[in-house]
Design a protein around this motif. Structure first.
Motif, PDB file in Angstrom:
ATOM      1  N   ASP A  81       0.826  -1.198   0.000  1.00 17.15           N
ATOM      2  CA  ASP A  81       0.000   0.000   0.000  1.00 17.15           C
ATOM      3  C   ASP A  81       0.866   1.254   0.000  1.00 17.15           C
ATOM      4  N   ILE A  82       0.448   2.244  -0.786  1.00 10.94           N
ATOM      5  CA  ILE A  82       1.061   3.572  -0.783  1.00 10.94           C
ATOM      6  C   ILE A  82       0.157   4.441   0.078  1.00 10.94           C
ATOM      7  N   ILE A  83       0.723   4.981   1.147  1.00  7.95           N
ATOM      8  CA  ILE A  83      -0.087   5.656   2.163  1.00  7.95           C
ATOM      9  C   ILE A  83       0.271   7.137   2.262  1.00  7.95           C
ATOM     10  N   ASN A  84      -0.762   7.973   2.358  1.00  6.51           N
ATOM     11  CA  ASN A  84      -0.577   9.400   2.613  1.00  6.51           C
ATOM     12  C   ASN A  84      -0.128   9.528   4.072  1.00  6.51           C
ATOM     13  N   PRO A  85       1.086  10.060   4.310  1.00  8.80           N
ATOM     14  CA  PRO A  85       1.581  10.113   5.684  1.00  8.80           C
ATOM     15  C   PRO A  85       0.791  11.068   6.581  1.00  8.80           C
ATOM     16  N   ALA A  86       0.110  12.033   6.000  1.00 14.20           N
ATOM     17  CA  ALA A  86      -0.647  12.996   6.801  1.00 14.20           C
ATOM     18  C   ALA A  86      -1.984  12.438   7.270  1.00 14.20           C
ATOM     19  N   THR A  87      -2.611  11.626   6.409  1.00 13.23           N
ATOM     20  CA  THR A  87      -3.961  11.145   6.719  1.00 13.23           C
ATOM     21  C   THR A  87      -4.036   9.631   6.924  1.00 13.23           C
TER      22      THR A  87
END
Length: 82
Positions: A2-8
């Motif tokens: 998974d590629i994850i948005n670090p902020a959300t």
């Protein structure tokens, strides 16, 4: 993976994880493409690289948004990096 948005912590995308076999296939394909690329005339290669630049410019905002979401870059820095 998974590629994850670090902020959300939102999952932006899922991508396959390559094993050694897939990696070897990719390297082999790149080697074949390199020999083909090298046999093209300078003019042809220049035109293709210019077209790649044009296509990148067309999708610039998409690339900027990906950098912002994926690694948390500011808009200004994302433009500089691209």
């Amino acid at each position: 993976m998974d590629i994850i948005n670090p902020a959300t912590e939102e999952v932006l995308a899922s991508v396959p994880v390559a094993d050694q076999t897939l990696l070897n296939e990719a390297v082999s394909a790149a080697s074949r493409a390199f020999s083909t690329w090298g046999s093209e005339s300078l003019e042809t290669r220049q035109k293709l690289v210019a077209k790649l630049g044009d296509l990148t410019d067309e999708k610039l905002e998409d690339f900027v948004q990906l950098l912002i979401k994926e690694v948390g870059k500011s808009r200004e820095l994302a433009y500089v990096l691209i």
